[in-house]
Each structure stands twice: as structure tokens, then as C-alpha cells.
Design a protein around this motif. Sequence first.
Motif, PDB file in Angstrom:
ATOM      1  N   ALA A 149       1.029  -1.036   0.177  1.00 16.64           N
ATOM      2  CA  ALA A 149      -0.285  -0.364  -0.049  1.00 16.64           C
ATOM      3  C   ALA A 149       0.900   1.279  -0.228  1.00 16.64           C
ATOM      4  O   ALA A 149       0.808   1.927  -0.116  1.00 16.64           O
ATOM      5  N   VAL A 150       1.733   1.396   0.864  1.00 18.89           N
ATOM      6  CA  VAL A 150       2.918   2.017   0.626  1.00 18.89           C
ATOM      7  C   VAL A 150       3.728   2.807  -0.853  1.00 18.89           C
ATOM      8  O   VAL A 150       3.838   3.807  -0.911  1.00 18.89           O
ATOM      9  N   LEU A 151       3.703   1.796  -1.424  1.00 15.84           N
ATOM     10  CA  LEU A 151       4.475   1.729  -2.572  1.00 15.84           C
ATOM     11  C   LEU A 151       3.445   2.285  -3.712  1.00 15.84           C
ATOM     12  O   LEU A 151       3.570   2.768  -4.465  1.00 15.84           O
ATOM     13  N   VAL A 152       1.840   2.590  -3.183  1.00 17.67           N
ATOM     14  CA  VAL A 152       1.062   2.820  -3.951  1.00 17.67           C
ATOM     15  C   VAL A 152       0.742   4.386  -3.739  1.00 17.67           C
ATOM     16  O   VAL A 152       0.159   5.168  -4.628  1.00 17.67           O
ATOM     17  N   LYS A 153       0.470   4.360  -2.783  1.00 23.53           N
ATOM     18  CA  LYS A 153      -0.047   5.858  -1.792  1.00 23.53           C
ATOM     19  C   LYS A 153       1.373   6.424  -2.144  1.00 23.53           C
ATOM     20  O   LYS A 153       0.821   8.119  -1.701  1.00 23.53           O
ATOM     21  N   GLN A 154       2.529   6.265  -1.387  1.00 23.84           N
ATOM     22  CA  GLN A 154       3.619   7.331  -1.322  1.00 23.84           C
ATOM     23  C   GLN A 154       4.681   7.353  -2.739  1.00 23.84           C
ATOM     24  O   GLN A 154       5.271   8.394  -3.335  1.00 23.84           O
ATOM     25  N   CYS A 155       4.205   6.339  -3.623  1.00 23.97           N
ATOM     26  CA  CYS A 155       5.355   5.692  -4.624  1.00 23.97           C
ATOM     27  C   CYS A 155       5.087   6.050  -5.825  1.00 23.97           C
ATOM     28  O   CYS A 155       5.879   5.990  -6.727  1.00 23.97           O
ATOM     29  N   GLY A 156       4.119   6.190  -5.803  1.00 27.51           N
ATOM     30  CA  GLY A 156       3.440   6.507  -7.366  1.00 27.51           C
ATOM     31  C   GLY A 156       3.320   5.372  -7.910  1.00 27.51           C
ATOM     32  O   GLY A 156       2.727   4.776  -9.613  1.00 27.51           O
ATOM     33  N   PHE A 157       3.272   3.791  -7.741  1.00 31.42           N
ATOM     34  CA  PHE A 157       2.938   2.909  -7.838  1.00 31.42           C
ATOM     35  C   PHE A 157       1.454   2.851  -8.297  1.00 31.42           C
ATOM     36  O   PHE A 157       0.860   3.145  -7.277  1.00 31.42           O
ATOM     37  N   THR A 158       0.844   2.058  -9.527  1.00 34.21           N
ATOM     38  CA  THR A 158      -0.003   1.318  -9.861  1.00 34.21           C
ATOM     39  C   THR A 158      -0.328   0.246  -8.883  1.00 34.21           C
ATOM     40  O   THR A 158       1.107  -0.235  -8.280  1.00 34.21           O
ATOM     41  N   PRO A 159      -1.187  -0.473  -8.404  1.00 32.56           N
ATOM     42  CA  PRO A 159      -1.495  -1.381  -7.789  1.00 32.56           C
ATOM     43  C   PRO A 159      -0.785  -2.423  -8.977  1.00 32.56           C
ATOM     44  O   PRO A 159      -1.058  -3.774  -8.166  1.00 32.56           O
ATOM     45  N   LYS A 160      -1.345  -2.071  -9.822  1.00 34.07           N
ATOM     46  CA  LYS A 160      -0.493  -3.681 -10.812  1.00 34.07           C
ATOM     47  C   LYS A 160       0.746  -3.953 -10.269  1.00 34.07           C
ATOM     48  O   LYS A 160       1.910  -4.783 -10.448  1.00 34.07           O
ATOM     49  N   GLU A 161       1.792  -2.603 -10.650  1.00 28.91           N
ATOM     50  CA  GLU A 161       3.045  -2.380  -9.974  1.00 28.91           C
ATOM     51  C   GLU A 161       3.339  -2.679  -8.835  1.00 28.91           C
ATOM     52  O   GLU A 161       4.153  -3.780  -8.922  1.00 28.91           O
ATOM     53  N   ALA A 162       2.975  -2.260  -7.909  1.00 25.29           N
ATOM     54  CA  ALA A 162       2.994  -2.642  -6.921  1.00 25.29           C
ATOM     55  C   ALA A 162       2.900  -4.659  -6.124  1.00 25.29           C
ATOM     56  O   ALA A 162       3.970  -4.967  -6.289  1.00 25.29           O
ATOM     57  N   LEU A 163       1.573  -5.088  -7.063  1.00 26.40           N
ATOM     58  CA  LEU A 163       1.472  -6.834  -7.141  1.00 26.40           C
ATOM     59  C   LEU A 163       2.689  -7.477  -7.836  1.00 26.40           C
ATOM     60  O   LEU A 163       3.093  -8.257  -7.300  1.00 26.40           O
ATOM     61  N   ARG A 164       3.318  -6.585  -8.951  1.00 31.13           N
ATOM     62  CA  ARG A 164       4.199  -6.804  -9.866  1.00 31.13           C
ATOM     63  C   ARG A 164       5.258  -7.136  -8.675  1.00 31.13           C
ATOM     64  O   ARG A 164       6.260  -8.373  -8.871  1.00 31.13           O
ATOM     65  N   ALA A 165       5.425  -6.550  -7.682  1.00 34.10           N
ATOM     66  CA  ALA A 165       6.843  -5.808  -7.457  1.00 34.10           C
ATOM     67  C   ALA A 165       6.916  -7.417  -6.106  1.00 34.10           C
ATOM     68  O   ALA A 165       7.759  -7.584  -6.225  1.00 34.10           O
ATOM     69  N   GLY A 166       5.852  -7.714  -6.095  1.00 26.56           N
ATOM     70  CA  GLY A 166       5.834  -9.159  -4.512  1.00 26.56           C
ATOM     71  C   GLY A 166       5.564 -10.039  -5.265  1.00 26.56           C
ATOM     72  O   GLY A 166       5.032 -11.331  -4.782  1.00 26.56           O
ATOM     73  N   THR A 167       5.470 -10.335  -6.646  1.00 19.79           N
ATOM     74  CA  THR A 167       5.282 -11.538  -6.924  1.00 19.79           C
ATOM     75  C   THR A 167       6.068 -11.819  -7.990  1.00 19.79           C
ATOM     76  O   THR A 167       7.567 -12.791  -7.952  1.00 19.79           O
ATOM     77  N   ALA A 168       5.960 -11.261  -9.639  1.00 18.39           N
ATOM     78  CA  ALA A 168       6.566 -12.151 -10.573  1.00 18.39           C
ATOM     79  C   ALA A 168       7.886 -11.276 -10.580  1.00 18.39           C
ATOM     80  O   ALA A 168       9.961 -11.805 -10.897  1.00 18.39           O
ATOM     81  N   LEU A 169       7.832 -10.236 -10.000  1.00 12.97           N
ATOM     82  CA  LEU A 169       9.275  -9.300  -9.790  1.00 12.97           C
ATOM     83  C   LEU A 169      10.750  -9.458  -9.220  1.00 12.97           C
ATOM     84  O   LEU A 169      11.842 -10.141  -9.652  1.00 12.97           O
ATOM     85  N   VAL A 170       9.984  -9.815  -8.332  1.00 17.68           N
ATOM     86  CA  VAL A 170      11.219 -10.508  -6.628  1.00 17.68           C
ATOM     87  C   VAL A 170      10.837 -12.076  -6.961  1.00 17.68           C
ATOM     88  O   VAL A 170      12.331 -11.952  -6.658  1.00 17.68           O
ATOM     89  N   ALA A 171      10.245 -12.291  -7.791  1.00 19.67           N
ATOM     90  CA  ALA A 171      10.836 -14.148  -8.132  1.00 19.67           C
ATOM     91  C   ALA A 171      11.797 -13.634  -8.209  1.00 19.67           C
ATOM     92  O   ALA A 171      12.784 -15.481  -9.196  1.00 19.67           O
ATOM     93  N   LYS A 172      12.156 -13.573  -9.850  1.00 21.71           N
ATOM     94  CA  LYS A 172      12.934 -13.000 -10.664  1.00 21.71           C
ATOM     95  C   LYS A 172      14.062 -12.681 -10.342  1.00 21.71           C
ATOM     96  O   LYS A 172      15.086 -12.280 -10.899  1.00 21.71           O
ATOM     97  N   ARG A 173      14.731 -11.562  -9.241  1.00 21.19           N
ATOM     98  CA  ARG A 173      15.341 -10.697  -8.786  1.00 21.19           C
ATOM     99  C   ARG A 173      15.555 -11.487  -8.375  1.00 21.19           C
ATOM    100  O   ARG A 173      17.227 -11.762  -7.780  1.00 21.19           O
ATOM    101  N   LEU A 174      15.325 -12.557  -7.823  1.00 21.19           N
ATOM    102  CA  LEU A 174      16.067 -13.545  -6.607  1.00 21.19           C
ATOM    103  C   LEU A 174      16.565 -14.837  -6.545  1.00 21.19           C
ATOM    104  O   LEU A 174      16.348 -16.214  -6.678  1.00 21.19           O
ATOM    105  N   ARG A 175      16.113 -15.307  -8.162  1.00 14.91           N
ATOM    106  CA  ARG A 175      16.353 -16.383  -9.296  1.00 14.91           C
ATOM    107  C   ARG A 175      15.709 -18.313  -8.284  1.00 14.91           C
ATOM    108  O   ARG A 175      16.105 -18.605  -8.674  1.00 14.91           O
ATOM    109  N   LEU A 176      13.932 -17.516  -8.496  1.00 13.19           N
ATOM    110  CA  LEU A 176      12.863 -17.774  -7.887  1.00 13.19           C
ATOM    111  C   LEU A 176      11.859 -18.548  -8.718  1.00 13.19           C
ATOM    112  O   LEU A 176      11.059 -17.857  -9.079  1.00 13.19           O
ATOM    113  N   ASP A 177      12.654 -19.075  -9.952  1.00 22.52           N
ATOM    114  CA  ASP A 177      12.399 -19.270 -11.392  1.00 22.52           C
ATOM    115  C   ASP A 177      10.707 -20.075 -11.036  1.00 22.52           C
ATOM    116  O   ASP A 177      10.482 -20.802 -12.911  1.00 22.52           O
ATOM    117  N   ASP A 178      10.348 -21.166 -10.041  1.00 19.65           N
ATOM    118  CA  ASP A 178       9.547 -21.799  -9.893  1.00 19.65           C
ATOM    119  C   ASP A 178       8.358 -20.855  -9.582  1.00 19.65           C
ATOM    120  O   ASP A 178       7.577 -22.132  -8.990  1.00 19.65           O
TER     121      ASP A 178
END
Length: 421
Positions: free
Chosen positions: A345-374
Motif C-alpha cells: 500500500a505504501v508503494l501505491v500511496k507514497q511512491c507512485g506505483f499503480t496497484p498492478k506495479e506493486a503486485l508485480r513487485a511482490g510476485t513476478a519481479l521479486v521472484a525474477k530478481r531473487l532467482r526463484l524461477d519456479d
Amino acid sequence: MSPTLLIKDVRIFDGEREIPSGSVLVENGLVKQVVEGSLTAPDPATIVVSKQGHTLLPGLIDGHMHADVDDDGATLKQFLKFGFTTVCDMHQEAENISKLREQAAKDSDAADYKTASQAATVSGGWPTPAILAHDSSEETIARISAWPNIKTQADVEAFIQDRLNDKVDYVKLIHEDGNGLSMKPTLIPVELQKAIVESAHQHGLLAVAHALSLKGTIEMLQAGVNGMVHTFFDRPPTKEVIDAYLLNNAYCSPTLVTIASLTSEGLKEQKRYCEDPRAHKHLSDQSKKNLHRCMALSDSAAKAEYAYQSVRELKAAGIDIILGSDSAGPAHGTAFGLTAHQELAVLVKQCGFTPKEALRAGTALVAKRLRLDDRGRIAEGLRADLVLVEGNPLEDIDHTLNIQGVWKKGTLCSAYEGITA
């Protein structure tokens, strides 16, 4: 083996894109099929969940937490209740790792567990002052004294070998110079930090770093780390720090809620989240106490707004921002699972993220950056880590707390039995 599961007639966010109405078929703990529209159950034994007006998300991933091993396994259980099917521990005593991994592997009500094991520490360095400010018992002092004390190149080599023996998922460095804080921890020399990064990379491991100051962040990025597990809050961002991130293609996991606890600015929101009935029922007594206090370890110059501004500017420069809470058992202002929802919520309300961008940060993107490929996405062949929420979090990020079901590898968390199936 988990039963065949069909979730249909729901909005799907697969980690990258939205399907307005679709279905997901799960077999043997993996996603078998993802389609637009409705699917028919392949056999009578299939568990069918049909929930119009609901949204199916990939299992959420907290890219920065610290498990409490004194809570009889409650840490990983609480995370799963909040929809976090994977958690990434960024500093943990090595002797606790096997217990946590075993729980994650065997308990369908526990989040999956990734770890750095012991971070690269030095006597008198972070997080020792922060811990002792709240707990200076003989037991705690003895525990801390057993941590790595990196002062020489030989210490670096021994540290990396120990982490290889622990079969870590990444290596964690700590470079806390105390700027912005009310304390001045001891620092590992930058030359040795660079040696840690180089050795980690030579062994194919990610190297990630803690720093809460602008200067410390730049020094760690220039040392070659793959990501920062905090942003800074002692000064506004500069072009130099943006360039340092871009040089490495490094990511940032800003931990904004924790930073607001450090500056004592977060108390009102912490309490509000704690008292939310959607969350309160899943919180341990310790979590409830934590959320009614702040860490209050900053100096008068530090501001949460500097952290928010840094994330806005990093995002504008194309730097990946991933979700992390820095939740820990004794950490005032945090609660396992819930703080990560607040972070979204802070990413959205304070940092200009759309809800979709915030959800991606907590799913596909964090998995990609931490090499959690499955994991991290709802896609054929990946783990069936799934979260069903009522409403549409792609329009209102607050809806992530409307959790109606959580599945880890296709098995429903028992906290939601009878709700969705």
C-alpha cells in the motif's frame, strides 16, 4: 500429493498481466492450465472453486524478513495465512536453518523458506546495537558473540565457505555506517565487502546488502552487489546513487514501513493495520504488541519522506523495486505477513506505483530478481502457489487483505478450509 484443483470464473493476475475472467487447473501441486473463460473439471474428484467477483494472484513473496525460531513455527504459518507462500530470510543463525527448511518442506500450512543464513557481520556492527537496545540479556549477548566477525581476507574466505556449507540461496552483506541513526555501529572495511561480493559471485550466488544511508548505499553498489535490501532515509536521493544502481542493474527492496518505524513516523498506520479485522484474527500476540510500538532508532535529520522520494526516483529511472518487509519477531512496528501488505500500500500511496506495479513487485519481479524461477507467476509448469482475494486489488491495493483462500503447491491452507472449497 495435493488433489486436482480447478479455480474458475475469477479475475486472474498472473504476475504480469490481467485476465478479466479465467480459470486455473492445478495437478500434482503445479499449474496445469491457465485459460481465459471457464474450464470443466477433468474428473469428479476435482476440487472446484468458482468465485465471481474475486481475483486470483500468484502466491506473494516477501523478499526480506527474519524468522523467529522461538515461536514454535508460528512465523512461517502466519506468513502463509497472509498469502505469503515464500519468504526470504536475510539473516539467520546457521543452526536454525535446517529446522526452518524442514518445517517449510513438510508443513502445508507454512510458507516456503529461502535464506542467506548468517549475514556478513563484524563485532560491534549492525544489527548488534539495534538488538541490544531492546534486549541486552546474557543469552542474547552470547548468541550475538557467535556471529561472524569479519576483519581479514581469511575471515571472508571462511565466511563464504560456511555459507556454501549452509547451501544458502544468496549472500547478505551489512554496511551500516549509522548515518541517520542514533548509534554508530562498527563497519567492515569496503575492501573486504568487495571481496565478499566477488567471492559470492565466483560461486554463482547473489550478493545483497543492508545500508540505511545514502553514502553506505553508494559504497555497496560500487562494491558490486546485486541488490539493496533497504533504501536510505538520512538524505534525499542524488544522481550519484541513481547512477550506482544503474551501473549494476541492481534492485532495491526499500522496506518503507520499517523505515517509518525507525523514524517513529509509522505508529498511526501500524496501529490501523493491526486493528483491521481482516488482519487482527491472524496476528500473534507478539505481532499485536509490535505494531503498537516503533523502533525509534533514527536521529532528528532522518525522514521517511527521503525514503519515499528515493523509491519514486529509482522507479522513474527504471530500477527494479521489489517487495520486502524486514519483519522480525522482536522488531517493533512489524508483523509477519501483515507488514508486507502495508508495504504494498505504501508503494501505491507514497511512491507512485499503480496497484498492478506493486503486485508485480511482490510476485513476478521479486521472484525474477531473487532467482526463484519456479514461482511468482501463474503459468503452466510453475508451483501452484495461489492467493484468492475478494474484490479487485488491481484497482484498490487494499483488497489484498480480502483473502479467501491460500494454496501452497496446490494444497489449501487450513486457516481457509470451508471458505472456498
